[in-house]
Design an enzyme around this catalytic site. Structure first.
Site, PDB file in Angstrom:
ATOM      1  N   ASP A 120      20.052 -46.664 -12.860  1.00  0.00           N
ATOM      2  CA  ASP A 120      19.244 -45.435 -12.760  1.00  0.00           C
ATOM      3  C   ASP A 120      20.136 -44.230 -12.426  1.00  0.00           C
ATOM      4  O   ASP A 120      20.008 -43.160 -13.033  1.00  0.00           O
ATOM      5  CB  ASP A 120      18.102 -45.589 -11.736  1.00  0.00           C
ATOM      6  CG  ASP A 120      18.521 -46.307 -10.468  1.00  0.00           C
ATOM      7  OD1 ASP A 120      19.663 -46.798 -10.407  1.00  0.00           O
ATOM      8  OD2 ASP A 120      17.720 -46.362  -9.516  1.00  0.00           O
ATOM      9  N   ASP A 169      21.483 -50.759 -24.378  1.00  0.00           N
ATOM     10  CA  ASP A 169      20.724 -50.201 -25.490  1.00  0.00           C
ATOM     11  C   ASP A 169      20.227 -48.796 -25.118  1.00  0.00           C
ATOM     12  O   ASP A 169      20.389 -47.833 -25.879  1.00  0.00           O
ATOM     13  CB  ASP A 169      19.538 -51.135 -25.788  1.00  0.00           C
ATOM     14  CG  ASP A 169      18.926 -50.871 -27.139  1.00  0.00           C
ATOM     15  OD1 ASP A 169      19.531 -50.123 -27.931  1.00  0.00           O
ATOM     16  OD2 ASP A 169      17.843 -51.410 -27.420  1.00  0.00           O
ATOM     17  N   ASP A 180      21.767 -44.861 -26.471  1.00  0.00           N
ATOM     18  CA  ASP A 180      20.970 -43.842 -27.169  1.00  0.00           C
ATOM     19  C   ASP A 180      21.013 -42.536 -26.388  1.00  0.00           C
ATOM     20  O   ASP A 180      21.090 -41.451 -26.966  1.00  0.00           O
ATOM     21  CB  ASP A 180      19.512 -44.298 -27.343  1.00  0.00           C
ATOM     22  CG  ASP A 180      19.309 -45.047 -28.658  1.00  0.00           C
ATOM     23  OD1 ASP A 180      20.297 -45.645 -29.138  1.00  0.00           O
ATOM     24  OD2 ASP A 180      18.188 -45.028 -29.206  1.00  0.00           O
ATOM     25  N   LYS A 227      21.732 -53.368 -11.858  1.00  0.00           N
ATOM     26  CA  LYS A 227      20.689 -53.014 -10.882  1.00  0.00           C
ATOM     27  C   LYS A 227      20.617 -54.157  -9.874  1.00  0.00           C
ATOM     28  O   LYS A 227      19.547 -54.740  -9.623  1.00  0.00           O
ATOM     29  CB  LYS A 227      19.352 -52.804 -11.637  1.00  0.00           C
ATOM     30  CG  LYS A 227      18.245 -52.210 -10.816  1.00  0.00           C
ATOM     31  CD  LYS A 227      18.480 -50.788 -10.374  1.00  0.00           C
ATOM     32  CE  LYS A 227      17.334 -50.313  -9.492  1.00  0.00           C
ATOM     33  NZ  LYS A 227      17.630 -49.035  -8.805  1.00  0.00           N
ATOM     34  N   TYR A 276      16.682 -59.294 -23.738  1.00  0.00           N
ATOM     35  CA  TYR A 276      16.460 -59.534 -25.165  1.00  0.00           C
ATOM     36  C   TYR A 276      16.651 -61.013 -25.507  1.00  0.00           C
ATOM     37  O   TYR A 276      17.024 -61.352 -26.626  1.00  0.00           O
ATOM     38  CB  TYR A 276      17.404 -58.669 -26.010  1.00  0.00           C
ATOM     39  CG  TYR A 276      17.085 -57.181 -25.976  1.00  0.00           C
ATOM     40  CD1 TYR A 276      15.989 -56.697 -25.282  1.00  0.00           C
ATOM     41  CD2 TYR A 276      17.882 -56.269 -26.646  1.00  0.00           C
ATOM     42  CE1 TYR A 276      15.691 -55.346 -25.247  1.00  0.00           C
ATOM     43  CE2 TYR A 276      17.594 -54.914 -26.621  1.00  0.00           C
ATOM     44  CZ  TYR A 276      16.496 -54.454 -25.916  1.00  0.00           C
ATOM     45  OH  TYR A 276      16.213 -53.103 -25.894  1.00  0.00           O
TER      46      TYR A 276
END
Ligand code: ATP
Length: 329
Positions: free
Chosen positions: A200, A224, A228, A167, A121
């Site tokens: 993941d 983010d 959620d 990751k 971002y």
């Protein structure tokens, strides 16, 4: 007295802000609330989604309460601008299940701490002949700051374990730095158990064994998405609060957006914003009133009599606020 800047924004942001202020005014705390504008309606009125005056009111307040804004493609995001301007580098999103409320799990209690200022971002994105590229910025400074924040938060809140999510097997350099910095900082916290997981695998473990996680620290985009996912585990967006914390400023907001589909019908759930204001009370050091308000909310959910439609009830936004005020009194 606390000076609180309130940015209701657009859509249901306005409804849940009204409900929250109605409740906060009945606490045993002296607040001065100053309303400031931001969002799409503000853009239509003033030509900007976030006037400088709003930024300054937030900068000078003891804390900011933010409802939700509608972000139109091509317009500057008010919330991202505020996070950057006030350097609100840590985004805290608790994922907690409430007894007797039907959700996927009833024994989840974790906190996701997301780095808020860089990563994917960064805002550095450009077209080229083939398509486009976005730049994933990772600095050692930001990794150190967010790792330290997560470990300090754990210590302060009696949490036992911090899981760093990344990751690094694919993003060898950027997430390599994130992971390495996390473990380096963690050496100074021998009392806290630390571990790391690939994002993941983490997305799966959050569904299959969410009880195993306590505090999770991660970079911007991963945080983010995972938060959620986490809110879906425990009651949905109507119950998901968040805090954005910097060195000298703090902003509290529900995770949900302005939800234009239900705006104006007085059916939005104000609990996410009320739980965000519980986080604000803790930040201000008002833990007694924070627990009082939190316990009333827990009680309301346990009784499951007065709820908004997203939680299976048929009550309005303001009916929830009135019930909470009544219980507080
Ligand atoms: P934005 O574009 O501003 O992010 P959005 O509507 O696309 O808003 P969310 O607000 O994140 O996205 O919510 C998705 C959907 O979840 C909403 O359309 C709404 O139906 C439901 N929802 C979100 N928040 C609430 C709430 N507080 N009470 C009831 N339903 C909600």
């Amino acid at each position: 007295m606390y000076n609180i800047t309130v940015i209701p924004g657009d859509g249901i942001g306005i409804e849940v802000s009204n409900a929250t202020l109605y409740v906060l005014k009945s606490l045993n705390i002296d607040f001065k609330f100053t309303e400031a504008s931001a969002g799409h309606k503000c853009f239509q009125d003033t030509g900007t989604t976030i006037p400088q005056e709003t930024i300054e009111l937030s900068r000078n307040a003891d804390a900011t309460l933010f409802g939700a804004v509608t972000t139109v493609p091509g317009q500057k995001s008010a919330i991202i601008t505020l996070r950057k301007e006030l350097d609100l580098f840590a985004n805290i999103r608790p994922i907690k299940s409430y007894e007797d409320l039907s959700s996927l799990y009833d024994n989840v209690d974790m906190v996701i701490i997301r780095e808020n200022t860089e990563g994917l971002y960064s805002g550095i994105e450009e077209y080229n002949e083939e398509g486009a590229t976005a730049v994933r910025v990772i600095t050692r400074r930001a990794c150190k700051r967010i790792s330290k924040f997560a470990l300090d938060y754990s210590r302060k809140n009696n949490r036992k374990k911090v899981t760093a999510v990344h990751k690094a097997n694919v993003l060898k350099k950027t997430d390599g730095i994130f992971k390495e910095t996390f473990y380096k900082v963690a050496k100074e916290y021998p009392d806290i158990e630390v571990e790391d997981r690939y994002v993941d695998a983490m997305a799966m473990f959050m569904i299959t064994k969410p009880q195993e996680f306590d505090v999770i620290v991660t970079t911007n985009l991963f945080g983010d998405i995972l938060s959620d996912e986490g809110s879906g585990l425990v009651g949905g967006l109507g119950l998901a609060p968040s805090a954005n914390i910097g060195e000298s400023n703090a902003l509290f907001e529900p995770v949900h957006g302005s939800a234009p589909d239900i705006a104006g019908r007085n059916i939005s759930n104000p609990l996410a914003m009320l739980l965000s204001s519980v986080m604000m009370l803790d930040y201000l050091g008002e833990s007694h009133e924070a627990r009082r308000l939190e316990n009333v909310i827990i009680d309301l959910l346990k009784e499951s009599k007065i709820l908004t439609p997203d939680l299976g009830g048929s009550n309005s936004t303001m009916e929830i606020a009135s019930e909470i005020k009544k219980k507080l009194e």
